[in-house]
Design a protein around this motif. Structure first.
Motif, mmCIF file in Angstrom:
data_model
loop_
_atom_site.group_PDB
_atom_site.id
_atom_site.type_symbol
_atom_site.label_atom_id
_atom_site.label_comp_id
_atom_site.label_asym_id
_atom_site.label_seq_id
_atom_site.Cartn_x
_atom_site.Cartn_y
_atom_site.Cartn_z
ATOM 1 N N VAL A 14 156.511 -17.477 -4.373
ATOM 2 C CA VAL A 14 156.911 -16.357 -5.226
ATOM 3 C C VAL A 14 158.034 -15.628 -4.496
ATOM 4 N N HIS A 27 154.704 -9.205 -10.341
ATOM 5 C CA HIS A 27 155.127 -8.731 -11.665
ATOM 6 C C HIS A 27 156.563 -9.176 -11.959
ATOM 7 N N ALA A 28 157.448 -9.015 -10.976
ATOM 8 C CA ALA A 28 158.854 -9.402 -11.158
ATOM 9 C C ALA A 28 158.997 -10.896 -11.408
ATOM 10 N N ALA A 29 158.047 -11.675 -10.891
ATOM 11 C CA ALA A 29 158.073 -13.127 -11.082
ATOM 12 C C ALA A 29 157.413 -13.534 -12.401
ATOM 13 N N GLY A 30 156.981 -12.540 -13.174
ATOM 14 C CA GLY A 30 156.379 -12.843 -14.474
ATOM 15 C C GLY A 30 154.897 -13.116 -14.413
ATOM 16 N N ILE A 31 154.306 -12.863 -13.273
ATOM 17 C CA ILE A 31 152.866 -13.092 -13.107
ATOM 18 C C ILE A 31 152.164 -11.786 -13.442
ATOM 19 N N ARG A 32 151.498 -11.754 -14.580
ATOM 20 C CA ARG A 32 150.901 -10.509 -15.068
ATOM 21 C C ARG A 32 149.429 -10.366 -14.720
ATOM 22 N N TRP A 34 146.137 -12.260 -12.118
ATOM 23 C CA TRP A 34 145.840 -13.282 -11.117
ATOM 24 C C TRP A 34 144.353 -13.408 -10.848
#
Ligand code: FES
Length: 81
Positions: A14, A27-32, A34
């Motif tokens: 990431v 969040h910036a990587a689109g992972i909302r 986990w």
């Protein structure tokens, strides 16, 4: 593009910008989300360290709030407690 580095979330890289928390980087990587607890997806919610929805294990230390931990190069992050 600003200088950055990578952390590893559950085995995958990431990208991180200098100064970001782990939660901000995810969040910036689109992972909302986990983790799933109680049948609900969990991730950033309050973003200020209050709700404990964003728990991760970082380099073997469990139950850290992703929104409060500054990412460091090579951090190994596992979802959940
Ligand atoms: S998002 Fe609420 S404690 Fe981290």
């Amino acid at each position: 593009m600003s200088a950055g580095f990578e952390i590893i979330l559950d085995g995958g890289p990431v990208p991180v910008r200098l100064g970001q928390t782990i939660g901000a980087a995810l969040h910036a990587a689109g992972i909302r989300s986990w983790q799933v607890t109680g049948g609900r997806a969990r991730g950033l919610f309050c973003g200020i360290g209050v709700c404990f929805e964003c728990l991760v294990t970082v380099n073997g230390t469990p139950s850290l709030r992703a929104c409060q931990v500054q990412a460091r190069p090579g951090d190994r992050v596992a979802a959940g407690r």
